[in-house]
Design an enzyme around this catalytic site. Structure first.
Site, PDB file in Angstrom:
ATOM      1  N   TYR A   1      26.404  43.656  43.835  1.00 20.05           N
ATOM      2  CA  TYR A   1      27.154  42.820  44.768  1.00 20.05           C
ATOM      3  C   TYR A   1      27.370  43.569  46.084  1.00 20.05           C
ATOM      4  CZ  TYR A   1      31.079  40.088  46.613  1.00 20.05           C
ATOM      5  OH  TYR A   1      31.904  39.340  47.408  1.00 20.05           O
TER       6      TYR A   1
ATOM      7  N   CYS B   1      48.810  53.058  14.483  1.00 23.95           N
ATOM      8  CA  CYS B   1      48.598  51.618  14.686  1.00 23.95           C
ATOM      9  C   CYS B   1      49.178  50.815  13.523  1.00 23.95           C
ATOM     10  CB  CYS B   1      47.102  51.353  14.807  1.00 23.95           C
ATOM     11  SG  CYS B   1      46.696  49.604  14.821  1.00 23.95           S
TER      12      CYS B   1
ATOM     13  N   LYS C   1      66.955  24.159  43.160  1.00 27.00           N
ATOM     14  CA  LYS C   1      66.312  24.856  42.043  1.00 27.00           C
ATOM     15  C   LYS C   1      66.376  24.009  40.790  1.00 27.00           C
ATOM     16  CE  LYS C   1      65.460  28.934  43.914  1.00 27.00           C
ATOM     17  NZ  LYS C   1      66.082  30.132  43.466  1.00 27.00           N
TER      18      LYS C   1
ATOM     19  N   GLU D   1      53.348  30.439  51.852  1.00 26.68           N
ATOM     20  CA  GLU D   1      53.608  31.154  50.609  1.00 26.68           C
ATOM     21  C   GLU D   1      52.269  31.529  49.974  1.00 26.68           C
ATOM     22  OE1 GLU D   1      56.704  31.698  49.942  1.00 26.68           O
ATOM     23  OE2 GLU D   1      56.980  31.973  47.775  1.00 26.68           O
TER      24      GLU D   1
ATOM     25  N   CYS E   1      39.915  48.963  12.894  1.00 35.06           N
ATOM     26  CA  CYS E   1      41.201  48.271  13.062  1.00 35.06           C
ATOM     27  C   CYS E   1      41.002  46.755  12.939  1.00 35.06           C
ATOM     28  CB  CYS E   1      41.794  48.615  14.426  1.00 35.06           C
ATOM     29  SG  CYS E   1      43.349  47.778  14.735  1.00 35.06           S
TER      30      CYS E   1
ATOM     31  N   LYS F   1      64.154  19.504  53.710  1.00 40.22           N
ATOM     32  CA  LYS F   1      64.301  19.919  55.107  1.00 40.22           C
ATOM     33  C   LYS F   1      64.583  18.699  55.988  1.00 40.22           C
ATOM     34  CE  LYS F   1      60.875  23.554  54.453  1.00 40.22           C
ATOM     35  NZ  LYS F   1      59.505  24.009  54.705  1.00 40.22           N
TER      36      LYS F   1
ATOM     37  N   ASP G   1      28.977  45.183  40.043  1.00 43.02           N
ATOM     38  CA  ASP G   1      29.675  45.380  41.305  1.00 43.02           C
ATOM     39  C   ASP G   1      28.759  46.074  42.313  1.00 43.02           C
ATOM     40  OD1 ASP G   1      31.788  44.267  40.086  1.00 43.02           O
ATOM     41  OD2 ASP G   1      33.159  45.971  40.325  1.00 43.02           O
TER      42      ASP G   1
ATOM     43  N   LYS H   1      58.679  23.947  45.921  1.00 46.32           N
ATOM     44  CA  LYS H   1      58.975  25.334  46.301  1.00 46.32           C
ATOM     45  C   LYS H   1      58.136  26.266  45.443  1.00 46.32           C
ATOM     46  CE  LYS H   1      62.703  28.569  47.238  1.00 46.32           C
ATOM     47  NZ  LYS H   1      62.253  29.686  46.431  1.00 46.32           N
TER      48      LYS H   1
ATOM     49  N   TYR I   1      53.843  26.003  55.079  1.00 48.26           N
ATOM     50  CA  TYR I   1      54.942  25.040  55.059  1.00 48.26           C
ATOM     51  C   TYR I   1      55.760  25.016  56.343  1.00 48.26           C
ATOM     52  CZ  TYR I   1      57.309  29.314  53.535  1.00 48.26           C
ATOM     53  OH  TYR I   1      57.752  30.594  53.440  1.00 48.26           O
TER      54      TYR I   1
ATOM     55  N   ARG J   1      57.249  39.031  54.631  1.00 47.58           N
ATOM     56  CA  ARG J   1      58.539  38.620  55.181  1.00 47.58           C
ATOM     57  C   ARG J   1      59.424  39.832  55.495  1.00 47.58           C
ATOM     58  NH1 ARG J   1      63.581  37.637  53.200  1.00 47.58           N
ATOM     59  NH2 ARG J   1      64.793  36.138  54.404  1.00 47.58           N
TER      60      ARG J   1
ATOM     61  N   ASP K   1      56.402  29.527  43.906  1.00 48.02           N
ATOM     62  CA  ASP K   1      56.963  30.814  43.539  1.00 48.02           C
ATOM     63  C   ASP K   1      55.937  31.911  43.803  1.00 48.02           C
ATOM     64  OD1 ASP K   1      58.992  32.338  42.712  1.00 48.02           O
ATOM     65  OD2 ASP K   1      58.779  31.912  40.566  1.00 48.02           O
TER      66      ASP K   1
ATOM     67  N   SER L   1      65.952  32.738  55.049  1.00 48.26           N
ATOM     68  CA  SER L   1      65.828  32.376  53.635  1.00 48.26           C
ATOM     69  C   SER L   1      66.616  31.092  53.408  1.00 48.26           C
ATOM     70  CB  SER L   1      66.323  33.502  52.750  1.00 48.26           C
ATOM     71  OG  SER L   1      67.664  33.760  53.048  1.00 48.26           O
ATOM     72  N   LEU L   2      66.623  30.591  52.197  1.00 44.68           N
ATOM     73  CA  LEU L   2      67.231  29.290  51.949  1.00 44.68           C
ATOM     74  C   LEU L   2      68.467  29.411  51.069  1.00 44.68           C
ATOM     75  CD1 LEU L   2      63.977  27.289  51.111  1.00 44.68           C
ATOM     76  CD2 LEU L   2      65.353  27.058  53.184  1.00 44.68           C
TER      77      LEU L   2
ATOM     78  N   GLU M   1      59.432  19.134  49.754  1.00 42.86           N
ATOM     79  CA  GLU M   1      58.241  19.939  49.434  1.00 42.86           C
ATOM     80  C   GLU M   1      58.464  20.714  48.141  1.00 42.86           C
ATOM     81  OE1 GLU M   1      57.947  22.647  52.737  1.00 42.86           O
ATOM     82  OE2 GLU M   1      58.046  21.028  54.206  1.00 42.86           O
TER      83      GLU M   1
ATOM     84  N   CYS N   1      46.214  49.365  11.317  1.00 40.50           N
ATOM     85  CA  CYS N   1      45.234  50.141  10.548  1.00 40.50           C
ATOM     86  C   CYS N   1      45.645  51.599  10.355  1.00 40.50           C
ATOM     87  CB  CYS N   1      43.872  50.094  11.226  1.00 40.50           C
ATOM     88  SG  CYS N   1      43.789  51.045  12.743  1.00 40.50           S
TER      89      CYS N   1
ATOM     90  N   CYS O   1      45.159  51.644  20.244  1.00 39.79           N
ATOM     91  CA  CYS O   1      44.697  52.116  18.934  1.00 39.79           C
ATOM     92  C   CYS O   1      43.215  52.438  19.055  1.00 39.79           C
ATOM     93  CB  CYS O   1      44.904  51.028  17.889  1.00 39.79           C
ATOM     94  SG  CYS O   1      43.865  51.269  16.442  1.00 39.79           S
TER      95      CYS O   1
HETATM   96  S1  IVH Z   1      60.997  27.026  54.060  1.00 41.51           S
HETATM   97  C1  IVH Z   1      63.978  28.422  56.895  1.00 41.51           C
HETATM   98  N1  IVH Z   1      59.383  25.834  52.350  1.00 41.51           N
HETATM   99  O1  IVH Z   1      61.218  30.216  49.550  1.00 41.51           O
HETATM  100  C2  IVH Z   1      62.865  27.991  56.027  1.00 41.51           C
HETATM  101  N2  IVH Z   1      60.113  28.019  51.848  1.00 41.51           N
HETATM  102  O2  IVH Z   1      64.166  31.186  49.941  1.00 41.51           O
HETATM  103  C3  IVH Z   1      62.507  29.010  55.075  1.00 41.51           C
HETATM  104  N3  IVH Z   1      59.202  28.959  49.776  1.00 41.51           N
HETATM  105  O3  IVH Z   1      61.004  32.858  51.824  1.00 41.51           O
HETATM  106  C4  IVH Z   1      61.423  28.718  54.171  1.00 41.51           C
HETATM  107  N4  IVH Z   1      57.984  27.207  49.223  1.00 41.51           N
HETATM  108  O4  IVH Z   1      59.005  32.332  50.370  1.00 41.51           O
HETATM  109  C5  IVH Z   1      60.083  26.948  52.633  1.00 41.51           C
HETATM  110  N5  IVH Z   1      57.934  24.679  50.940  1.00 41.51           N
HETATM  111  C6  IVH Z   1      58.634  25.776  51.232  1.00 41.51           C
HETATM  112  C7  IVH Z   1      58.623  26.916  50.385  1.00 41.51           C
HETATM  113  C8  IVH Z   1      59.384  28.018  50.734  1.00 41.51           C
HETATM  114  C9  IVH Z   1      58.349  28.441  48.886  1.00 41.51           C
HETATM  115  C10 IVH Z   1      59.825  30.296  49.677  1.00 41.51           C
HETATM  116  C11 IVH Z   1      59.581  31.171  50.870  1.00 41.51           C
HETATM  117  C12 IVH Z   1      60.926  31.535  51.421  1.00 41.51           C
HETATM  118  C13 IVH Z   1      61.818  31.273  50.262  1.00 41.51           C
HETATM  119  C14 IVH Z   1      63.160  30.860  50.791  1.00 41.51           C
END
Ligand code: IVH
Length: 673
Positions: free
Chosen positions: A37, A412, A318, A178, A435, A294, A34, A117, A230, A138, A119, A83-84, A115, A415, A430
Site C-alpha cells: 500500500y 490461564c 440528555k 463533532e 488452550c 437550539k 501495508d 447530540k 452542527y 475544543r 457522542d 458548552s451546553l 439535532e 488451560c 495465555c
Molecule cells: S452545539 C454553543 N450541537 O456537545 C453550542 N453540540 O456540551 C455548542 N455536540 O462540545 C455546541 N452534537 O462536542 C452542538 N448537534 C450538536 C452537538 C453538539 C454533539 C457536543 C459538542 C459540544 C458538546 C456541548
C-alpha cells in the site's frame, strides 16, 4: 513519461488506492500488505509532485497523514467554543423555553432547530477562501490543540469547500462539528487492537478523541473517523438569519450534516422529537447521548447571549441514563480467541434499561485499578449507548472492608498455561498451544497454507473436530483415525471425505522446519522470522534449547521476538504438545535452503511486471537473503530487475552501468551458490 501517460497512471493509482482503502477501512479485509500500500501511495505522490499542475484536491494522497509531530501547538479559536447546559426531563426542557421567553419579555412561541447530540469530540475547522487552513480540538473553549494534520486524514472533512450560486464562499469561516466513530467500525477497531495485543478502547468517544490526538497522523489516517458539522463560529463575508440556513448552507458547501436535524415550531415539538429520537436511538449506526435544542432565529440567539460558558439559546436534552446499582460477586479472567485475558465482572443480575445484565467487561487491569473495583463492591452500572454493560463507579460508602482486589491470574483459567505480558504489549496473554479458548484459531493457523498446509481443511471441519472433543491440540490431527472421523455427524454420508483428509494430513508429516515453526503460531514469529529461525537453528531441538542471548545474536531478532520464543518453549503444556508431534512421527526437516545471506548488503530495484513472482514474493526473497529493495535507481543500486513493460528506471540503470537482470536472471541469482 509524458504528461498524458502520467495522468493515466495517476488515475489508475487513485482508483487502486481508493479500492484498497475501502477494503481496509470499510470491509476490514485488506488484500495487500501495508508495505505494498505504501508503495502505491509513494508512486502516486511522486507523480503528483512531478506534475504539480494536476489537481490533487480529490486525491487519496491528501488523506494519508504527514510526518509525526513532537507535540501539538496551541491555537486560539476566533470565537469561543461554548458548552451546553443539560436538561434531564421534560420539565427541564419546558423550563428552558420559559426562561427564554422571560428573558425576551414575550409570550410568543419560540421556533427551534433540533439535532441529535453525537457522542464524540468537538472540533473547530477554519477555512480561508474555501480551503481548510487549520483545525483544532475544543480544548478549554478558548484555545485548543492544532490537529490539522490529523483532521486532513478524515474523508468526510472537505479539504476545499464547494462553491454554489446560493452558497458563495466566505473569506474566512469557523466550522464546528463533532468527530466520532460509528459503532460497527468501533467494534472492528477494538477487535483488531485485541488481535494485535493492544488495549481496546473503553468506548467510541475515547477512541475518537484518542485518534484525533495522535502525534503521528498516519495512525489517525487508519482510524475510521467521521464528522457531523452542527454550527459555525466566526464568519467573514456572509450573514445568516437562521440556524436552519446555516445547516443547509453547510451541507451545500460539502460538510456532513446529520440527516435527523429538524425544525421545530415550538418547545412541544422539541419534546416530541426528543422522545422519538430516544426510541430510534438503538437503530442509529453511531452513539448519541441526547438531542440538542437550539433557538432558530440568530438575532434572538444574539439577544439571549451566554451565561458563564453556556449559551442561553441552546440546551442538551440528555436521555435518561440507563444506570442501576448492583453488587460485584466475582471477577473472572476471560480468555479470548487470541489468548488475551479480559477481566469480566460477574454481578448480581439487575435490569438496566429493560435488559437483564449479569456481566460487564472491565476492559483490563489498568481500568480496574483506575476505578478501584473490588470483588464484593456495590457499583453503579450502565449500558453505554445501549450496548456493552459497564461499571461506572464504585459506591465507596458501601464498603465493609471485606472486599477483595482482583489480580490477573498467573495461570490461564482455561488451560493452566503461563499468562505473560510480553515485552512490547500491555495485554496479558495465555501462551498455551492447547488452550481450549484458542484452540480453533491455533489449529486453523497450524493447518493453513502458510503453515503446515493441510489441503481441504477448512474452518468448519476445525470447529467440528474441536466441538466434539475429537482433537484438543494441533498434534491430535496426527492421531485421527477413520473411525474417529466417521463417528462425527455427516461424515458417513460423504465416504471420500475421511480418507481424503487423513491422506492430506499424512502428507504433512515431514514438513519443512520453517513451515512447522510458523505453524506453531508463536507470537511475533511470522513466515520470514520462521525462515530465519529454521536457517539458524537447523533443528527444532536446538531452537527449543536456545536462550534469549542465543536468539539475540541473530540478525533480525530483537528482544520482543526473543522473549516471546523462549517463553513459548518453556511453557510445559507446549512442550507436551511438541512431544506428541514426535510420538505421532511428525519430523520437521531442515529446509533445503538455509537462511543464507549471500545477497547481504545488495540493493535491488524492480521495474515492470514480473511473470512468475509477485512483487511481495520477490521482496521477501531478497530480504530473506540479506538484500534490500529500493524504489529508485541510485549510485548505490547493485541490480535492476526488469519485468514486462519496464519504466524509466531501466534507462537510468543502463546509463549508470548497473547490472540488469530479467526475471530468470534474478531467480538464478537467488539460488544459493
Ligand atoms: S452545539 C454553543 N450541537 O456537545 C453550542 N453540540 O456540551 C455548542 N455536540 O462540545 C455546541 N452534537 O462536542 C452542538 N448537534 C450538536 C452537538 C453538539 C454533539 C457536543 C459538542 C459540544 C458538546 C456541548
Amino acid at each position: 513519461m509524458d504528461k498524458a501517460a502520467a495522468i493515466k497512471r495517476i488515475k489508475e493509482l487513485r482508483a487502486l488506492i481508493n479500492y484498497h482503502n475501502k477494503r481496509y477501512y470499510q470491509q476490514d479485509d485488506p488484500e495487500i500488505s501495508d508495505a505494498e500500500y505504501d508503495r502505491l501511495m509513494k508512486e502516486l505522490t511522486e507523480f503528483e509532485e512531478r506534475f504539480p499542475e494536476i489537481d490533487v484536491s480529490e486525491s487519496p494522497s491528501q488523506r494519508v497523514g504527514a510526518a509525526p509531530l513532537d507535540k501539538f501547538s496551541t491555537i486560539s479559536h476566533l470565537t469561543p467554543m461554548l458548552s451546553l447546559a443539560n436538561a434531564f426531563s421534560e420539565q427541564d426542557i419546558l423550563d428552558f423555553d420559559e426562561r427564554i421567553k422571560r428573558f425576551l419579555g414575550t409570550d410568543e412561541k419560540i421556533a427551534f432547530v433540533v439535532e441529535p447530540k453525537l457522542d464524540g469530540t468537538a472540533v473547530n475547522l477554519i477555512y480561508e477562501n474555501g480551503l481548510l487552513a487549520v483545525g483544532a480540538t475544543r480544548g478549554d473553549g478558548e484555545k485548543g490543540e492544532d490537529v490539522t494534520q490529523n483532521l486532513r486524514t478524515i474523508d468526510s472533512i472537505p479539504l476545499s469547500m464547494k462553491k454554489g450560486k446560493e452558497s458563495p464562499i466566505p473569506e474566512r469561516i469557523e466550522i464546528r462539528g463533532e468527530v466520532y466513530i460509528e459503532s460497527e467500525p468501533f467494534k472492528k477497531l477494538n477487535k483488531r487492537r485485541l488481535q494485535e495485543g493492544e488495549q481496546p478502547f473503553a468506548n467510541p468517544r475515547n477512541a475518537a478523541a484518542g485518534s484525533l490526538r495522535q502525534l503521528d497522523s498516519r495512525i489517525t489516517a487508519r482510524r475510521p473517523l467521521d464528522i457531523f458539522c452542527y454550527g459555525i463560529g466566526l464568519v467573514a463575508g456572509k450573514t445568516f438569519k437562521r440556524h436552519w440556513d446555516v445547516l443547509q448552507t453547510l451541507s451545500r458547501w460539502g460538510f456532513r450534516v446529520n440527516p435527523y436535524v429538524k425544525q421545530a415550531k415550538d418547545i412541544h415539538a422539541c419534546i416530541a422529537y426528543y422522545h422519538h429520537i430516544d426510541k430510534i436511538r438503538a437503530e442509529l449506526p453511531y452513539e448519541i447521548d441526547g438531542v440538542v435544542v437550539k433557538v432558530d432565529d440568530l438575532s434572538i440567539q444574539e439577544r439571549l447571549g451566554a451565561v458563564s460558558r453556556s449559551p442561553r439559546w441552546a440546551i442538551a436534552c440528555k436521555f435518561a441514563a440507563t444506570q442501576e446499582t448492583t453488587i460485584i460477586q466475582d471477577i473472572i479472567a476471560q480468555v479470548g480467541r487470541t489468548g488475551v485475558l479480559t477481566p469480566v465482572a460477574i454481578m448480581k443480575p439487575v435490569q438496566v434499561g429493560g435488559v437483564m445484565v449479569s456481566r460487564a467487561t472491565l476492559h483490563n487491569q489498568d481500568e480496574i485499578e483506575k476505578k478501584d473495583i473490588r470483588i464484593g463492591d456495590t457499583v453503579i452500572m450502565q449500558r453505554a449507548g445501549d450496548v456493552i454493560p459497564e461499571v461506572v463507579k464504585v459506591i465507596e460508602s458501601e464498603r465493609r472492608g471485606t472486599e477483595t482486589k482482583f489480580v490477573i491470574p498467573a495461570a490461564c483459567p482455561e488451560c493452566g498455561s503461563e499468562v505473560v505480558r510480553l515485552e512490547d504489549e500491555s495485554a496479558y496473554r495465555c501462551i498455551g498451544l492447547a488452550c481450549p479458548a484458542q484452540i480453533k484459531e491455533h489449529i486453523a493457523h497450524f493447518a493453513s497454507r502458510g503453515g503446515i498446509n493441510i489441503e481441504g481443511f477448512g474452518d468448519k471441519v476445525v470447529a467440528q473436530l474441536v466441538n466434539t472433543n475429537t482433537i484438543i491440540d494441533p498434534a491430535d490431527l496426527y492421531f485421527l483415525t477413520q473411525e474417529k472421523l466417521l463417528s462425527m455427524n455427516g461424515w458417513q454420508k460423504k465416504e471420500v471425505l475421511a480418507p481424503k483428509l487423513l491422506e492430506a494430513i499424512r502428507r504433512t508429516k515431514t514438513p519443512p522446519l520453517d513451515k512447522f515453526i510458523f505453524a506453531l503460531g508463536i507470537r511475533h514469529v511470522g513466515e520470514h522470522m520462521a525462515r530465519v529461525l529454521a536457517g539458524s537453528f537447523k533443528t527444532l531441538d536446538s531452537l527449543m534449547a536456545a536462550t534469549e542471548d542465543d536468539l539475540l545474536a541473530i540478525r533480525d531478532i530483537g528482544p520482543e521476538v526473543a522473549n516471546s520464543i523462549t517463553r513459548f518453549f518453556s511453557e510445559q503444556s507446549n512442550k507436551r504438545v511438541i512431544e506428541k508431534f514426535r510420538e505421532a512421527g511428525v519430523t520437521p526437516i531442515e529446509t533445503a535452503q538455509p537462511e543464507s545471506a549471500h545477497l547481504a548488503g545488495k540493493s535491488f530495484v524492480f521495474t515492470g511486471t514480473l511473470n512468475k513472482l509477485g512483487r511481495n514474493e520477490a521482496k521477501e526473497i531478497v530480504e530473506s537473503l540479506g538484500g534490500k529493495i529500493s524504489e529508485s535507481v541510485t549510485k548505490k543500486t547493485d541490480y535492476v530487475v526488469t519485468g514486462e513493460a519496464p519504466g524509466s528506471k531501466l534507462q537510468k540503470a543502463q546509463s549508470a552501468g548497473i547490472t540488469i537482470l530479467d526475471e530468470e536472471g534474478f531467480l538464478q541469482l537467488t539460488i544459493r551458490k
